[in-house]
Design a protein around this motif. Structure first.
Motif, PDB file in Angstrom:
ATOM      1  N   LYS A  77       0.507  -0.888   0.156  1.00 27.29           N
ATOM      2  CA  LYS A  77       0.466  -0.266  -0.057  1.00 27.29           C
ATOM      3  C   LYS A  77       1.366   1.100  -0.056  1.00 27.29           C
ATOM      4  O   LYS A  77       0.940   1.934  -1.020  1.00 27.29           O
ATOM      5  N   TYR A  78       2.247   0.999   0.842  1.00 28.42           N
ATOM      6  CA  TYR A  78       3.071   2.017   1.091  1.00 28.42           C
ATOM      7  C   TYR A  78       2.991   2.343  -0.379  1.00 28.42           C
ATOM      8  O   TYR A  78       3.550   3.283  -1.257  1.00 28.42           O
ATOM      9  N   LEU A  79       4.146   1.468  -1.749  1.00 24.91           N
ATOM     10  CA  LEU A  79       4.737   1.669  -2.755  1.00 24.91           C
ATOM     11  C   LEU A  79       3.695   1.956  -3.266  1.00 24.91           C
ATOM     12  O   LEU A  79       4.129   3.049  -4.533  1.00 24.91           O
ATOM     13  N   ALA A  80       1.907   1.903  -3.273  1.00 24.50           N
ATOM     14  CA  ALA A  80       1.219   2.053  -4.854  1.00 24.50           C
ATOM     15  C   ALA A  80       1.166   3.200  -4.536  1.00 24.50           C
ATOM     16  O   ALA A  80       1.379   4.787  -5.462  1.00 24.50           O
ATOM     17  N   LEU A  81       1.294   4.319  -2.910  1.00 20.62           N
ATOM     18  CA  LEU A  81       1.053   5.719  -2.894  1.00 20.62           C
ATOM     19  C   LEU A  81       2.401   6.317  -2.822  1.00 20.62           C
ATOM     20  O   LEU A  81       2.628   7.452  -3.980  1.00 20.62           O
ATOM     21  N   GLU A  82       3.280   5.895  -3.205  1.00 20.15           N
ATOM     22  CA  GLU A  82       4.322   6.207  -3.263  1.00 20.15           C
ATOM     23  C   GLU A  82       4.855   6.622  -4.901  1.00 20.15           C
ATOM     24  O   GLU A  82       5.105   7.851  -5.161  1.00 20.15           O
ATOM     25  N   ASN A  83       4.392   5.657  -5.477  1.00 16.80           N
ATOM     26  CA  ASN A  83       4.097   5.449  -6.668  1.00 16.80           C
ATOM     27  C   ASN A  83       3.522   6.808  -7.479  1.00 16.80           C
ATOM     28  O   ASN A  83       4.123   7.322  -8.394  1.00 16.80           O
ATOM     29  N   LYS A  84       2.238   6.718  -6.783  1.00 18.11           N
ATOM     30  CA  LYS A  84       1.077   7.979  -7.308  1.00 18.11           C
ATOM     31  C   LYS A  84       1.916   9.686  -7.299  1.00 18.11           C
ATOM     32  O   LYS A  84       1.885  10.311  -8.052  1.00 18.11           O
ATOM     33  N   VAL A  85       2.699   9.405  -6.031  1.00 12.82           N
ATOM     34  CA  VAL A  85       3.251  10.575  -5.746  1.00 12.82           C
ATOM     35  C   VAL A  85       4.535  11.153  -6.761  1.00 12.82           C
ATOM     36  O   VAL A  85       4.392  11.787  -7.090  1.00 12.82           O
ATOM     37  N   ARG A  86       4.842  10.566  -6.642  1.00 19.38           N
ATOM     38  CA  ARG A  86       6.467   9.908  -7.732  1.00 19.38           C
ATOM     39  C   ARG A  86       6.087  10.036  -9.211  1.00 19.38           C
ATOM     40  O   ARG A  86       6.350  11.116 -10.466  1.00 19.38           O
ATOM     41  N   ARG A  87       4.840   9.582  -9.774  1.00 21.15           N
ATOM     42  CA  ARG A  87       4.455  10.148 -10.927  1.00 21.15           C
ATOM     43  C   ARG A  87       3.664  10.971 -11.426  1.00 21.15           C
ATOM     44  O   ARG A  87       3.790  11.695 -12.620  1.00 21.15           O
ATOM     45  N   PHE A  88       3.296  11.934 -10.199  1.00 25.85           N
ATOM     46  CA  PHE A  88       2.310  13.097 -10.073  1.00 25.85           C
ATOM     47  C   PHE A  88       3.386  14.149 -10.262  1.00 25.85           C
ATOM     48  O   PHE A  88       3.760  15.341 -11.458  1.00 25.85           O
ATOM     49  N   PHE A  89       4.920  14.038  -9.421  1.00 29.92           N
ATOM     50  CA  PHE A  89       5.868  14.813  -9.895  1.00 29.92           C
ATOM     51  C   PHE A  89       6.598  15.154 -10.935  1.00 29.92           C
ATOM     52  O   PHE A  89       6.769  16.101 -11.324  1.00 29.92           O
ATOM     53  N   GLY A  90       6.627  13.164 -10.977  1.00 30.24           N
ATOM     54  CA  GLY A  90       7.480  13.203 -12.147  1.00 30.24           C
ATOM     55  C   GLY A  90       6.591  13.924 -14.303  1.00 30.24           C
ATOM     56  O   GLY A  90       7.485  14.445 -14.887  1.00 30.24           O
ATOM     57  N   THR A  92       4.493  16.387 -14.051  1.00 29.51           N
ATOM     58  CA  THR A  92       4.295  17.427 -13.820  1.00 29.51           C
ATOM     59  C   THR A  92       5.646  18.411 -14.080  1.00 29.51           C
ATOM     60  O   THR A  92       5.780  19.612 -14.591  1.00 29.51           O
ATOM     61  N   LYS A  93       6.739  17.682 -13.926  1.00 28.85           N
ATOM     62  CA  LYS A  93       8.288  18.044 -14.242  1.00 28.85           C
ATOM     63  C   LYS A  93       8.543  18.110 -15.512  1.00 28.85           C
ATOM     64  O   LYS A  93       9.006  18.684 -17.051  1.00 28.85           O
ATOM     65  N   TYR A  94       7.536  17.012 -16.070  1.00 30.77           N
ATOM     66  CA  TYR A  94       7.490  16.727 -17.963  1.00 30.77           C
ATOM     67  C   TYR A  94       6.993  17.952 -18.324  1.00 30.77           C
ATOM     68  O   TYR A  94       7.213  17.797 -19.537  1.00 30.77           O
ATOM     69  N   GLN A  96       6.680  21.216 -17.417  1.00 33.40           N
ATOM     70  CA  GLN A  96       7.521  22.018 -17.373  1.00 33.40           C
ATOM     71  C   GLN A  96       8.061  22.068 -18.875  1.00 33.40           C
ATOM     72  O   GLN A  96       8.539  22.982 -18.658  1.00 33.40           O
ATOM     73  N   GLN A  97       9.114  20.740 -18.444  1.00 30.14           N
ATOM     74  CA  GLN A  97       9.810  20.878 -19.660  1.00 30.14           C
ATOM     75  C   GLN A  97       9.291  21.220 -21.217  1.00 30.14           C
ATOM     76  O   GLN A  97       9.982  22.015 -21.859  1.00 30.14           O
ATOM     77  N   GLN A  98       8.307  20.576 -21.485  1.00 32.99           N
ATOM     78  CA  GLN A  98       7.814  20.468 -22.467  1.00 32.99           C
ATOM     79  C   GLN A  98       6.974  22.402 -22.894  1.00 32.99           C
ATOM     80  O   GLN A  98       7.166  22.621 -24.178  1.00 32.99           O
ATOM     81  N   ARG A  99       6.930  22.854 -22.337  1.00 28.89           N
ATOM     82  CA  ARG A  99       6.418  24.664 -21.747  1.00 28.89           C
ATOM     83  C   ARG A  99       7.104  24.892 -22.580  1.00 28.89           C
ATOM     84  O   ARG A  99       6.990  26.422 -23.776  1.00 28.89           O
ATOM     85  N   LYS A 100       8.626  24.873 -22.529  1.00 26.31           N
ATOM     86  CA  LYS A 100       9.570  25.556 -22.990  1.00 26.31           C
ATOM     87  C   LYS A 100       9.588  26.067 -24.720  1.00 26.31           C
ATOM     88  O   LYS A 100       9.598  27.022 -25.160  1.00 26.31           O
ATOM     89  N   ASP A 101       9.134  24.741 -25.185  1.00 28.43           N
ATOM     90  CA  ASP A 101       9.224  24.404 -26.426  1.00 28.43           C
ATOM     91  C   ASP A 101       7.885  24.459 -26.742  1.00 28.43           C
ATOM     92  O   ASP A 101       7.485  24.589 -28.820  1.00 28.43           O
ATOM     93  N   PHE A 102       6.775  23.882 -26.346  1.00 26.06           N
ATOM     94  CA  PHE A 102       5.324  23.772 -26.735  1.00 26.06           C
ATOM     95  C   PHE A 102       4.781  23.930 -26.106  1.00 26.06           C
ATOM     96  O   PHE A 102       4.661  24.405 -24.506  1.00 26.06           O
TER      97      PHE A 102
END
Length: 138
Positions: A77-90, A92-94, A96-102
């Motif tokens: 259960k903890y790993l599933a929650l951690e994975n959701k948080v990591r995917r959300f921030f990943g 968001t980061k992606y 933000q990187q795409q907003r430079k050119d698109f």
């Protein structure tokens, strides 16, 4: 030294041991301990100390537990929650990187996100998912 190691291995046989949830709780414990050192407020210090105490008891309980299936389910259960948080921030980061050119637009019908290159003027956009067309500035 070898006898002590063997005795500890015999003691731990059939017990759960440590996992990612225990590591996360240990990090929270260390953060609470560091905050407790630097905080001058008595009430906040008492609250942190009680959290530290509870975390230490919970960590030892999970490490020495013989109910391996229950501890494993807690960790999953903890790993599933951690994975959701990591995917959300990943994600968001992606974005933000795409907003430079698109420009990133959302289809008005199916809510699909669509990347449009910047600097092309006013263009007609066709959604690859549902086929809807709409006009946007790039």
């Amino acid at each position: 030294m070898n006898k002590i190691r063997e005795a500890f291995q015999r003691f731990m046989y059939g017990r759960y041991g440590s996992d990612r949830l225990n590591q996360a709780m240990l990090i929270v414990f260390l953060v609470c301990a560091m905050l407790d050192i630097f905080v001058d407020n008595v009430y906040f210090s008492v609250l942190l100390t009680s959290w530290e105490f509870l975390l230490v008891i919970l960590i030892y309980f999970r490490v020495f537990s013989r109910n391996i299936s229950k501890r494993y389910a807690e960790n999953q259960k903890y790993l599933a929650l951690e994975n959701k948080v990591r995917r959300f921030f990943g994600k968001t980061k992606y974005i933000q990187q795409q907003r430079k050119d698109f420009h990133i637009y959302t289809c008005p019908q199916c809510k699909q996100k669509i990347r449009i290159p910047k600097g092309k003027g006013k263009i007609s956009v066709r959604c690859p998912k549902c086929g809807a067309e709409f006009v946007k500035n790039s």
